[in-house]
Design a protein around this motif. Structure first.
Motif, PDB file in Angstrom:
ATOM      1  N   TYR A 276       0.862  -1.178   0.000  1.00 51.24           N
ATOM      2  CA  TYR A 276       0.000   0.000   0.000  1.00 51.24           C
ATOM      3  C   TYR A 276       0.900   1.229   0.000  1.00 51.24           C
ATOM      4  CZ  TYR A 276      -4.079  -2.842   1.116  1.00 51.24           C
ATOM      5  OH  TYR A 276      -5.097  -3.769   1.080  1.00 51.24           O
ATOM      6  N   SER A 277       0.402   2.318  -0.571  1.00 53.40           N
ATOM      7  CA  SER A 277       1.169   3.566  -0.562  1.00 53.40           C
ATOM      8  C   SER A 277       1.057   4.206   0.821  1.00 53.40           C
ATOM      9  CB  SER A 277       0.635   4.521  -1.624  1.00 53.40           C
ATOM     10  OG  SER A 277      -0.639   5.003  -1.242  1.00 53.40           O
TER      11      SER A 277
ATOM     12  N   VAL B  47       2.812   8.304   8.764  1.00 48.86           N
ATOM     13  CA  VAL B  47       3.079   6.987   8.181  1.00 48.86           C
ATOM     14  C   VAL B  47       4.530   6.910   7.712  1.00 48.86           C
ATOM     15  CG1 VAL B  47       2.532   5.426   6.265  1.00 48.86           C
ATOM     16  CG2 VAL B  47       0.696   6.560   7.520  1.00 48.86           C
ATOM     17  N   LYS B  48       4.978   7.938   6.984  1.00 48.89           N
ATOM     18  CA  LYS B  48       6.358   7.938   6.490  1.00 48.89           C
ATOM     19  C   LYS B  48       7.353   7.884   7.638  1.00 48.89           C
ATOM     20  CE  LYS B  48       5.426  10.500   2.262  1.00 48.89           C
ATOM     21  NZ  LYS B  48       5.606  11.791   1.559  1.00 48.89           N
ATOM     22  N   THR B  49       7.091   8.669   8.680  1.00 44.02           N
ATOM     23  CA  THR B  49       8.002   8.701   9.823  1.00 44.02           C
ATOM     24  C   THR B  49       8.021   7.358  10.542  1.00 44.02           C
ATOM     25  OG1 THR B  49       7.622  11.065  10.088  1.00 44.02           O
ATOM     26  CG2 THR B  49       8.538   9.888  11.985  1.00 44.02           C
ATOM     27  N   GLN B  50       6.835   6.770  10.744  1.00 48.98           N
ATOM     28  CA  GLN B  50       6.797   5.479  11.433  1.00 48.98           C
ATOM     29  C   GLN B  50       7.474   4.391  10.596  1.00 48.98           C
ATOM     30  OE1 GLN B  50       3.551   4.152  13.658  1.00 48.98           O
ATOM     31  NE2 GLN B  50       3.435   6.059  14.798  1.00 48.98           N
ATOM     32  N   TYR B  51       7.329   4.486   9.290  1.00 50.86           N
ATOM     33  CA  TYR B  51       7.984   3.511   8.417  1.00 50.86           C
ATOM     34  C   TYR B  51       9.500   3.642   8.518  1.00 50.86           C
ATOM     35  CZ  TYR B  51       9.597   1.064   4.282  1.00 50.86           C
ATOM     36  OH  TYR B  51      10.274   0.231   3.450  1.00 50.86           O
TER      37      TYR B  51
ATOM     38  N   ALA C 259      -2.266   5.891   5.388  1.00 56.26           N
ATOM     39  CA  ALA C 259      -2.750   7.003   6.207  1.00 56.26           C
ATOM     40  C   ALA C 259      -4.277   7.018   6.235  1.00 56.26           C
ATOM     41  CB  ALA C 259      -2.202   8.326   5.662  1.00 56.26           C
ATOM     42  N   GLU C 260      -4.902   6.813   5.077  1.00 56.11           N
ATOM     43  CA  GLU C 260      -6.367   6.808   5.021  1.00 56.11           C
ATOM     44  C   GLU C 260      -6.951   5.638   5.808  1.00 56.11           C
ATOM     45  OE1 GLU C 260      -6.535   8.801   0.573  1.00 56.11           O
ATOM     46  OE2 GLU C 260      -7.338   6.793   0.871  1.00 56.11           O
ATOM     47  N   MET C 261      -6.348   4.464   5.658  1.00 60.24           N
ATOM     48  CA  MET C 261      -6.858   3.290   6.368  1.00 60.24           C
ATOM     49  C   MET C 261      -6.730   3.447   7.873  1.00 60.24           C
ATOM     50  SD  MET C 261      -5.750  -0.097   4.215  1.00 60.24           S
ATOM     51  CE  MET C 261      -4.053   0.312   3.920  1.00 60.24           C
ATOM     52  N   MET C 262      -5.627   4.070   8.321  1.00 57.59           N
ATOM     53  CA  MET C 262      -5.351   4.139   9.749  1.00 57.59           C
ATOM     54  C   MET C 262      -5.855   5.424  10.389  1.00 57.59           C
ATOM     55  SD  MET C 262      -1.569   2.392   9.734  1.00 57.59           S
ATOM     56  CE  MET C 262      -1.412   2.384  11.500  1.00 57.59           C
TER      57      MET C 262
END
Length: 181
Positions: A143-144, A159-163, A149-152
């Motif tokens: 997933y992008s 999301v980018k930072t947590q990844y 971000a939309e799902m969560m």
């Protein structure tokens, strides 16, 4: 039968209520979807429960599946949403953070690490739930950042930072495992 062998005929039979067709569909997708559940929930019991709940929803809603929609993507989305809902019920907290740069640790020769599958799987399993969820959705489910971000219900920058933090944490854990040996 595997998921590539499921055709429109099986789906049409499922929509007409054919129990055997739904069994074919389940058998084709259950193993792959179970692996998603296991990666996201982190334990066998939750993975089994989530898979069962997801396939109940698949059964109830198969009539809504449009012919131009990928069956695999549709089932996977239901499974992932069930995993996320179960994590929310367990009050897994996804911390909103400002976008930050994560610098690489200087002087580390990653080529000297032993990057075994089991070491990486173990490291991912040891991540905090929020990191593990984002990493699994991005890396394994493809997933992008925006879709995640939309799902969560969190920002794309979170999301980018947590990844990035999850990847760094995996690298640190694998490094520690190598030092212990």
């Amino acid at each position: 039968m595997n998921q590539t062998q499921i055709d429109g005929n099986v789906i049409d039979r499922c929509k007409r209520g054919d129990v055997r067709a739904f069994r074919e569909l389940y058998n084709a997708y259950a193993a792959a979807m179970y692996n998603i559940c296991l990666r996201m929930t982190g334990n066998v019991s939750d993975a089994e429960d989530t898979l069962q709940e997801a396939f109940i929803q698949v059964h109830r809603n198969i009539g809504k599946l449009e012919s131009n929609t990928s069956v695999t993507a549709w089932i996977k989305r239901i499974v992932v949403n069930h995993c996320l809902n179960n994590l929310r019920k367990k009050k897994v907290y996804f911390e909103e953070v400002e976008e930050v740069e994560v610098a690489e640790e200087p002087g580390i020769d990653e080529d000297s690490f032993t990057w075994t599958v089991s070491a990486v799987k173990s490291a991912i399993h040891g991540l905090p739930q929020g990191y593990r969820t984002v990493l699994n959705l991005y890396l394994f489910e493809e997933y992008s950042h925006r879709e995640i971000a939309e799902m969560m219900g969190i920002t794309e920058s979170t999301v980018k930072t947590q990844y990035m933090r999850a990847k760094e944490k995996v690298r640190q854990i694998v490094k520690q495992q190598n030092l212990i040996r």
